[in-house]
Design a protein around this motif. Structure first.
Motif, PDB file in Angstrom:
ATOM      1  N   ALA A 157     -32.467 -59.868 -17.500  1.00  0.00           N
ATOM      2  CA  ALA A 157     -33.370 -59.773 -18.660  1.00  0.00           C
ATOM      3  C   ALA A 157     -34.262 -60.815 -18.793  1.00  0.00           C
ATOM      4  O   ALA A 157     -35.518 -60.506 -19.087  1.00  0.00           O
ATOM      5  N   ALA A 158     -33.828 -62.119 -18.492  1.00  0.00           N
ATOM      6  CA  ALA A 158     -34.887 -63.214 -18.530  1.00  0.00           C
ATOM      7  C   ALA A 158     -35.937 -63.138 -17.518  1.00  0.00           C
ATOM      8  O   ALA A 158     -36.956 -63.393 -17.514  1.00  0.00           O
ATOM      9  N   VAL A 159     -35.418 -62.750 -16.292  1.00  0.00           N
ATOM     10  CA  VAL A 159     -36.387 -62.597 -15.118  1.00  0.00           C
ATOM     11  C   VAL A 159     -37.442 -61.518 -15.555  1.00  0.00           C
ATOM     12  O   VAL A 159     -38.645 -61.681 -15.323  1.00  0.00           O
ATOM     13  N   TRP A 160     -36.884 -60.481 -16.020  1.00  0.00           N
ATOM     14  CA  TRP A 160     -37.824 -59.098 -16.435  1.00  0.00           C
ATOM     15  C   TRP A 160     -38.628 -59.575 -17.597  1.00  0.00           C
ATOM     16  O   TRP A 160     -39.829 -59.268 -17.499  1.00  0.00           O
ATOM     17  N   TRP A 161     -38.122 -60.456 -18.457  1.00  0.00           N
ATOM     18  CA  TRP A 161     -39.046 -60.781 -19.538  1.00  0.00           C
ATOM     19  C   TRP A 161     -40.011 -61.669 -19.102  1.00  0.00           C
ATOM     20  O   TRP A 161     -41.248 -61.709 -19.511  1.00  0.00           O
ATOM     21  N   ALA A 162     -39.817 -62.804 -18.333  1.00  0.00           N
ATOM     22  CA  ALA A 162     -40.968 -63.590 -17.592  1.00  0.00           C
ATOM     23  C   ALA A 162     -41.823 -62.746 -17.048  1.00  0.00           C
ATOM     24  O   ALA A 162     -43.007 -63.261 -17.086  1.00  0.00           O
TER      25      ALA A 162
END
Length: 83
Positions: free
Chosen positions: A67-72
């Motif tokens: 989720a963090a990678v997708w959001w970034a």
């Protein structure tokens, strides 16, 4: 041993040192969030509980990281489109 913590933007929140207590607190937040239609409890508790559980549970940690990678990537793409 350092004390576990989670990060919300610029803020760091310290978690209990005991793994069992972290699992209990995270599980209670998730369970309370599933009862979010009741007063006081809310659906906001589910992501917070999962965030606490991600410290100790590898599957949840992978979900958080994805989720963090997708959001970034999403933020970077949006910033690139703006003039």
């Amino acid at each position: 041993m350092h004390r576990p913590r989670i990060r919300f933007g610029e803020r760091h929140v310290h978690l209990p040192r005991s793994r069992a207590l972290r699992l209990l607190v995270g599980g209670l937040f998730v369970a309370g969030g599933l009862l979010g239609f009741l007063p006081i409890l809310g659906f906001w508790m589910v992501p917070l509980g999962l965030l606490i559980l991600s410290v100790d549970v590898p599957v949840v940690r992978r979900w958080r990281r994805r989720a963090a990678v997708w959001w970034a990537r999403r933020r970077r793409a949006r910033q690139g489109l703006r003039p």
